[in-house]
Scaffold this active site. Structure first.
Site, short mmCIF file in Angstrom:
data_model
loop_
_atom_site.label_atom_id
_atom_site.label_comp_id
_atom_site.label_asym_id
_atom_site.label_seq_id
_atom_site.Cartn_x
_atom_site.Cartn_y
_atom_site.Cartn_z
N GLU A 69 -6.12 -11.87 -12.87
CA GLU A 69 -6.54 -12.82 -13.90
C GLU A 69 -7.58 -12.22 -14.82
O GLU A 69 -7.60 -12.50 -16.03
CB GLU A 69 -7.09 -14.09 -13.24
CG GLU A 69 -6.05 -14.92 -12.49
CD GLU A 69 -5.80 -14.45 -11.08
OE1 GLU A 69 -5.04 -15.12 -10.37
OE2 GLU A 69 -6.37 -13.41 -10.68
N ARG A 99 -3.36 -2.49 -3.35
CA ARG A 99 -3.77 -3.50 -4.31
C ARG A 99 -5.26 -3.79 -4.24
O ARG A 99 -5.93 -3.95 -5.26
CB ARG A 99 -2.97 -4.79 -4.05
CG ARG A 99 -3.46 -6.03 -4.78
CD ARG A 99 -3.22 -5.94 -6.25
NE ARG A 99 -3.55 -7.19 -6.94
CZ ARG A 99 -3.56 -7.33 -8.25
NH1 ARG A 99 -3.23 -6.32 -9.03
NH2 ARG A 99 -3.84 -8.48 -8.80
N GLY A 110 -8.79 0.84 -11.92
CA GLY A 110 -8.69 1.06 -13.36
C GLY A 110 -7.89 2.27 -13.76
O GLY A 110 -8.00 2.72 -14.91
N ASN A 162 2.41 -7.55 -10.41
CA ASN A 162 2.81 -7.49 -11.81
C ASN A 162 3.57 -6.20 -12.10
O ASN A 162 3.04 -5.11 -11.92
CB ASN A 162 1.54 -7.58 -12.67
CG ASN A 162 1.82 -7.38 -14.14
OD1 ASN A 162 2.92 -7.61 -14.61
ND2 ASN A 162 0.82 -6.93 -14.87
N LEU A 163 4.82 -6.33 -12.56
CA LEU A 163 5.60 -5.14 -12.91
C LEU A 163 5.51 -4.80 -14.39
O LEU A 163 6.05 -3.80 -14.85
CB LEU A 163 7.06 -5.31 -12.49
CG LEU A 163 7.87 -6.51 -13.00
CD1 LEU A 163 8.31 -6.36 -14.43
CD2 LEU A 163 9.08 -6.72 -12.11
N GLU A 168 2.93 -3.90 -16.23
CA GLU A 168 2.15 -2.69 -16.53
C GLU A 168 2.99 -1.44 -16.32
O GLU A 168 2.90 -0.48 -17.11
CB GLU A 168 0.90 -2.66 -15.65
CG GLU A 168 -0.08 -1.57 -16.04
CD GLU A 168 -1.39 -1.67 -15.27
OE1 GLU A 168 -2.31 -0.88 -15.58
OE2 GLU A 168 -1.51 -2.53 -14.37
#
Length: 451
Positions: free
Chosen positions: A64, A285, A325, A350-351, A353
């Site tokens: 988020e 993750r 990052g 999330n794919l 990126e």
């Protein structure tokens, strides 16, 4: 007037505060960030933490916070100098969101959803508008904002079937909270239908903000330079979750241990040789799991080289991406990525990126968190779905050996990412329109203006 049920909820959250403090102390043992400014979570702030007219944005965790960064960049483009108040719920979310701050902005913890903590937060900062990112809707906060005339919106909103079922079980809390939101901008039509069923006022289906993220070009350039020096293709297990790393390691160990087999089993011998011809990399993750995953790799008999360790041997069997990052660097290095969160019943990470970096993706069966993005990616030819980790490893090996197919998927991924941009501009424009029409807290409604 507040309902009896909401008052009972408020009494419960107030009485639960000692348990929250104990949980924070336990979390802080593993993640020191949870020990920072604990009193902010209960509405007690430093004297200098004050202001009014803020655009308050709440981004609970890492994903988020990254979406909030895309929205904030667009808000600043459309309204330079807009004052931002950021709140977060997790240590990783707060660390990521801190990178977004500019002079005049402020960051504090999300207040615990008790009447006292929420009231102290709103009375101290007096935001012009509140923006909740993706999923975070709290009953006390929505009620308190309504009472103060503060428009509270849900941006980049998503709600999967599992979360909807949970909300429906607590409909006496969820329905008033969702219906109190001034506006909701959903990621997909399916999200919109589910949100409307809870009483939310969906004002638009704007897509996913994360499509508007621009990969770090310096990282991609560094990856391209490094790839030319590497002897093997790379498969990256991106944003892996607890339980998934063990699956990968067990498959690699089983396949890799099959090298000394009889000649009549040459097909098996071929699989083993192909496994050793690839450089495998795991990027967990959650940063608090970096040491745990390194120990797990070693316990399976593999040598591990960590990104954080200077001079780590390139010949290590498993590389560990233990940095924050740098996903653009990891995707830039990868010939193919395995999608974390999709090989356990976790809904997938999330794919988008990966697609923006032109990296082909292999996903497992669980992608309910990004259901539409996953299906669009499959339809575009940018990704491939498999039933389990063994099939994922096999599919990854085939891709590393087929440069034409891999390049076609890479180009499809870039086209897929570019075709779905635009959510940031639409969301920022709608948000600013609501903020302009809102009176500063404690003032009579006047001509629309954002202060």
């Amino acid at each position: 007037m507040r309902s009896l049920l909401l008052r009972l909820y408020g009494a419960f959250t107030t009485l639960a505060q000692p348990l929250v403090r104990r949980k924070l102390r336990r979390r802080a043992a593993a993640e020191p960030g949870y020990a920072h400014a604990v009193e902010e979570r209960f509405g007690h702030y430093d004297a200098e933490a004050v202001g009014t007219g803020w655009c308050w944005i709440h981004a609970v965790s890492l994903g988020e916070a990254r979406a909030a960064g895309i929205l904030i960049e667009e808000l600043r483009r459309q309204y330079p100098g807009i004052p931002i108040l950021l709140t977060n719920g997790t240590a990783t979310g707060r660390e990521e969101a801190a990178k977004l701050l500019q002079p005049g902005d402020l960051q504090v913890w999300q207040p615990w959803d008790s009447p006292g903590a929420v009231a102290r937060f709103l009375d101290r900062f007096r935001p012009r508008i509140g923006v909740l990112m993706e999923t975070e809707v709290w009953p006390e906060m929505t009620a308190a904002c309504t009472e103060r005339g503060i428009p509270l919106v849900l941006a980049n909103a998503r709600l999967n079937e599992k979360s909807l079922a949970g909300a429906e079980r607590l409909a006496w809390l969820a329905r008033p909270a969702y219906s109190a939101l001034a506006a909701v901008w959903a990621q997909t039509e399916a999200d919109s239908h589910r949100l409307v069923s809870l009483g939310a006022k969906v004002a638009g289906v704007y897509g996913n903000l994360k499509f508007d993220a621009t990969p770090d070009m310096r990282q991609l350039a560094a990856a391209a330079k490094l790839r030319g020096q590497l002897p093997k293709p790379i498969v990256v297990f991106a944003s892996s979750r607890d339980g998934e790393e063990r699956q990968l390691l067990e498959v690699l160990k089983r396949f890799g241990a099959l090298a000394p087999v009889p000649p009549e089993q040459e097909a098996v011998r071929s699989i083993a040789r192909r496994v050793h011809d690839v450089q495998w990399m795991i990027v967990p993750r959650h940063p608090q799991r970096f040491d745990e995953v390194a120990a797990l790799v070693e316990s399976h008999g593999f040598a591990v080289a960590r990104r954080s360790a200077a001079g780590a041997p390139a010949e290590s069997e498993i590389w560990l991406g233990d940095s924050l990052g740098e996903m653009a660097l990891y995707y830039g290095l990868a010939d193919v990525a395995l999608l974390g969160g999709s090989f356990e019943a976790l809904g997938g990470q999330n794919l988008i990126e990966a697609a923006a970096c032109g990296c082909p993706v292999i996903m497992g069966p669980s992608t309910f968190n990004f259901a539409e993005a996953a299906e669009l990616s499959l339809a575009a030819g940018a990704s491939q779905r498999v039933p389990d980790m063994e099939h994922a490893v096999t599919a990854a090996l085939k891709l590393t050996e087929n440069p034409e197919r891999r390049e076609a998927m890479s180009q499809a991924a870039l086209a897929f990412a570019n075709a779905n941009r635009g959510a940031a501009e639409r969301t920022a424009s709608a948000l600013l329109a609501i903020a302009e029409a809102a009176s500063p807290v404690g003032e009579e409604r006047a001509e629309p203006r954002l202060e």
